[in-house]
Design a protein around this motif. Structure first.
Motif: not given
Length: 464
Positions: A447-451
């Motif tokens: 989730c974090v690295e999708a941003v």
């Protein structure tokens, strides 16, 4: 009338055969005043000591209050109020009619001493001559008697205890204290006696109507309603303890504004780009990037310690309604920032020492107060602002990074429940909200690295 009891030694002790008043000093002030305050009464008669002690008790309690307040100290009115409240407290604890009669006699004697001698005599036709007293002394004596007899209680008398027992965060404590100050100021301007007994439902409504005019700058209806709510909570606490009959603030509502205030929003990609490209100091650049790539609140970031940046995870302290601390994977774009900021530091050292905790004891400001102000100033210099007429706050602020992160994670098809867990929102539904232990770190990392930041290239090498 019965004289003061010859066996009452409360607030009294003997020293070399003579009586003196003794009062315990609160623990937080003992470094300034010692453990007890004492003052000799220069008499070996307990009956006389009981007549003299109440004025001294008031003076010593005022001295304690002056030490708590700091510069400025206590006024003569404060001294009399403390003395009267000490007598009222003793009267409330009295267990026999004799004790009450003894205290009532002391109250009347003290009131007569405050009143002093007549300044004139008034002779009306057909009536006996009536003494005329100094109006200020007459008012002070009447107020003293009302307080001491338990017929009047200053509105803030129990407020410190209420605030301490409520255990709220510093911001809410500040709201409580401002609400009481507004009420006290209003009482003074409207010539309303500032006592609990004087604040009836009618006076509460009058205060509500006048509240928008009591602040130096116009406040939003939401903020004004917050002060009414804090007064209502105080009155509920007082009612539970028998200090007032009912909550006079219950169900009071300020008129709703004709125009619904616009909600604060997320930054746009263009605004994030301008903020990250601008000429800000390094501490702000680091702060903005962590905010944008974690969705964390400003105070949680500023409060990070080195030990909170271990094993590829940020550990943020709980805020708002969060029950416990929260682990968030460190985004690859933040590896360099984290490595630079923790290098050579001990586990308990601050990640952002540029914004230390407030030095003033008892300060209600969050640690992030100055960081927020500096970011606001910088944000305006790069033209990132959204001011709406009639609203005090801009629709964009540091919290807009949190909204931007949530927006970007959603647009990257991340599950809502995972986004909620990452940013510390309550997860919806009984299954996820009550029974689930939460997502795996791998899910949170995806989730974090999708941003990704609109202006950054990511270095995927992990920090050591």
């Amino acid at each position: 009338m019965p004289r003061p009891s010859s066996s009452d030694t409360r607030y009294l002790e003997q020293n070399h055969g003579k009586w003196r008043v003794t009062i315990a000093v609160p623990r937080d002030l003992q470094s300034k005043l010692g453990t007890r305050l004492k003052r000799p009464l220069q008499t070996d008669s307990l009956a006389i000591a009981n007549q003299l002690k109440w004025q001294v008790i008031g003076e010593l309690k005022a001295e304690i209050e002056a030490a708590r307040r700091g510069p400025g100290g206590a006024t003569k009115a404060d001294v009399l109020t403390r003395e009267a409240l000490a007598m009222a407290a003793q009267r409330a604890r009295a267990q026999t009619h004799e004790e009450i009669d003894t205290l009532d006699y002391a109250v009347r004697e003290r009131s007569e001493a405050i009143l002093g001698r007549p300044i004139a005599v008034e002779q009306l036709p057909g009536h006996d001559a009536e003494p005329v007293y100094d109006p200020e002394k007459e008012a002070a004596a009447a107020q003293f008697q009302a307080l001491a007899m338990g017929e009047a209680t200053p509105i803030a008398h129990h407020h410190r205890q209420f605030v301490e027992q409520a255990g709220n965060k510093s911001r809410t404590r500040g709201d409580d204290e401002r609400a009481i100050r507004f009420l006290a100021s209003w009482c003074e301007s409207k010539r309303v006696t500032p006592t609990l007994e004087a604040i009836t439902r009618r006076e509460a409504v009058r205060f509500m109507d006048d509240l928008p005019t009591l602040t130096p700058e116009p406040l939003s209806p939401v903020t004004l309603k917050k002060y009414l709510n804090r007064l209502s909570r105080y009155w509920q606490w007082l009612e539970l303890r028998g200090h007032v009959q009912n909550d006079v603030w219950a169900r009071l509502q300020l008129p709703k504004p004709k125009i619904k205030p616009q909600e604060e929003r997320a930054f746009t990609d263009d605004e994030v780009g301008r903020l990250l490209k601008g000429d800000a100091p390094q501490k702000l650049h680091d702060l903005m990037r962590i905010g944008a790539l974690t969705g964390a609140r400003l105070d949680a970031i500023v409060d990070l310690k080195v030990k909170d940046c271990a094993a590829g995870l940020f550990t943020f302290k709980p805020q708002k309604k969060e029950a416990k601390e929260r682990a968030v994977p460190i985004h690859p774009a933040l590896y360099e920032i984290v490595a630079r900021r923790i290098e050579g530091k001990a586990p308990e050292d601050d990640v952002f020492p540029e914004w230390p905790a407030p030095k003033k004891e008892g300060s209600q400001r969050e640690r992030s107060f100055k960081a927020s102000n500096q970011f606001t100033d910088y944000r305006r210099t790069v033209g990132v602002d959204h001011v709406v007429p009639g609203q005090r706050r801009s629709l964009v602020n540091f919290h807009s990074f949190r909204r931007w992160f949530i927006t970007k994670a959603e647009q990257a098809d991340q599950p809502e429940s995972i986004i909620a867990a990452v940013v510390g929102h309550k997860r919806k539904g009984m299954t996820l909200g009550r029974y689930s232990a939460g997502p795996l770190i791998a899910q949170a990392r995806r989730c974090v690295e999708a941003v990704t930041l609109p202006t950054e290239k990511v270095d995927s090498s992990k920090p050591s």
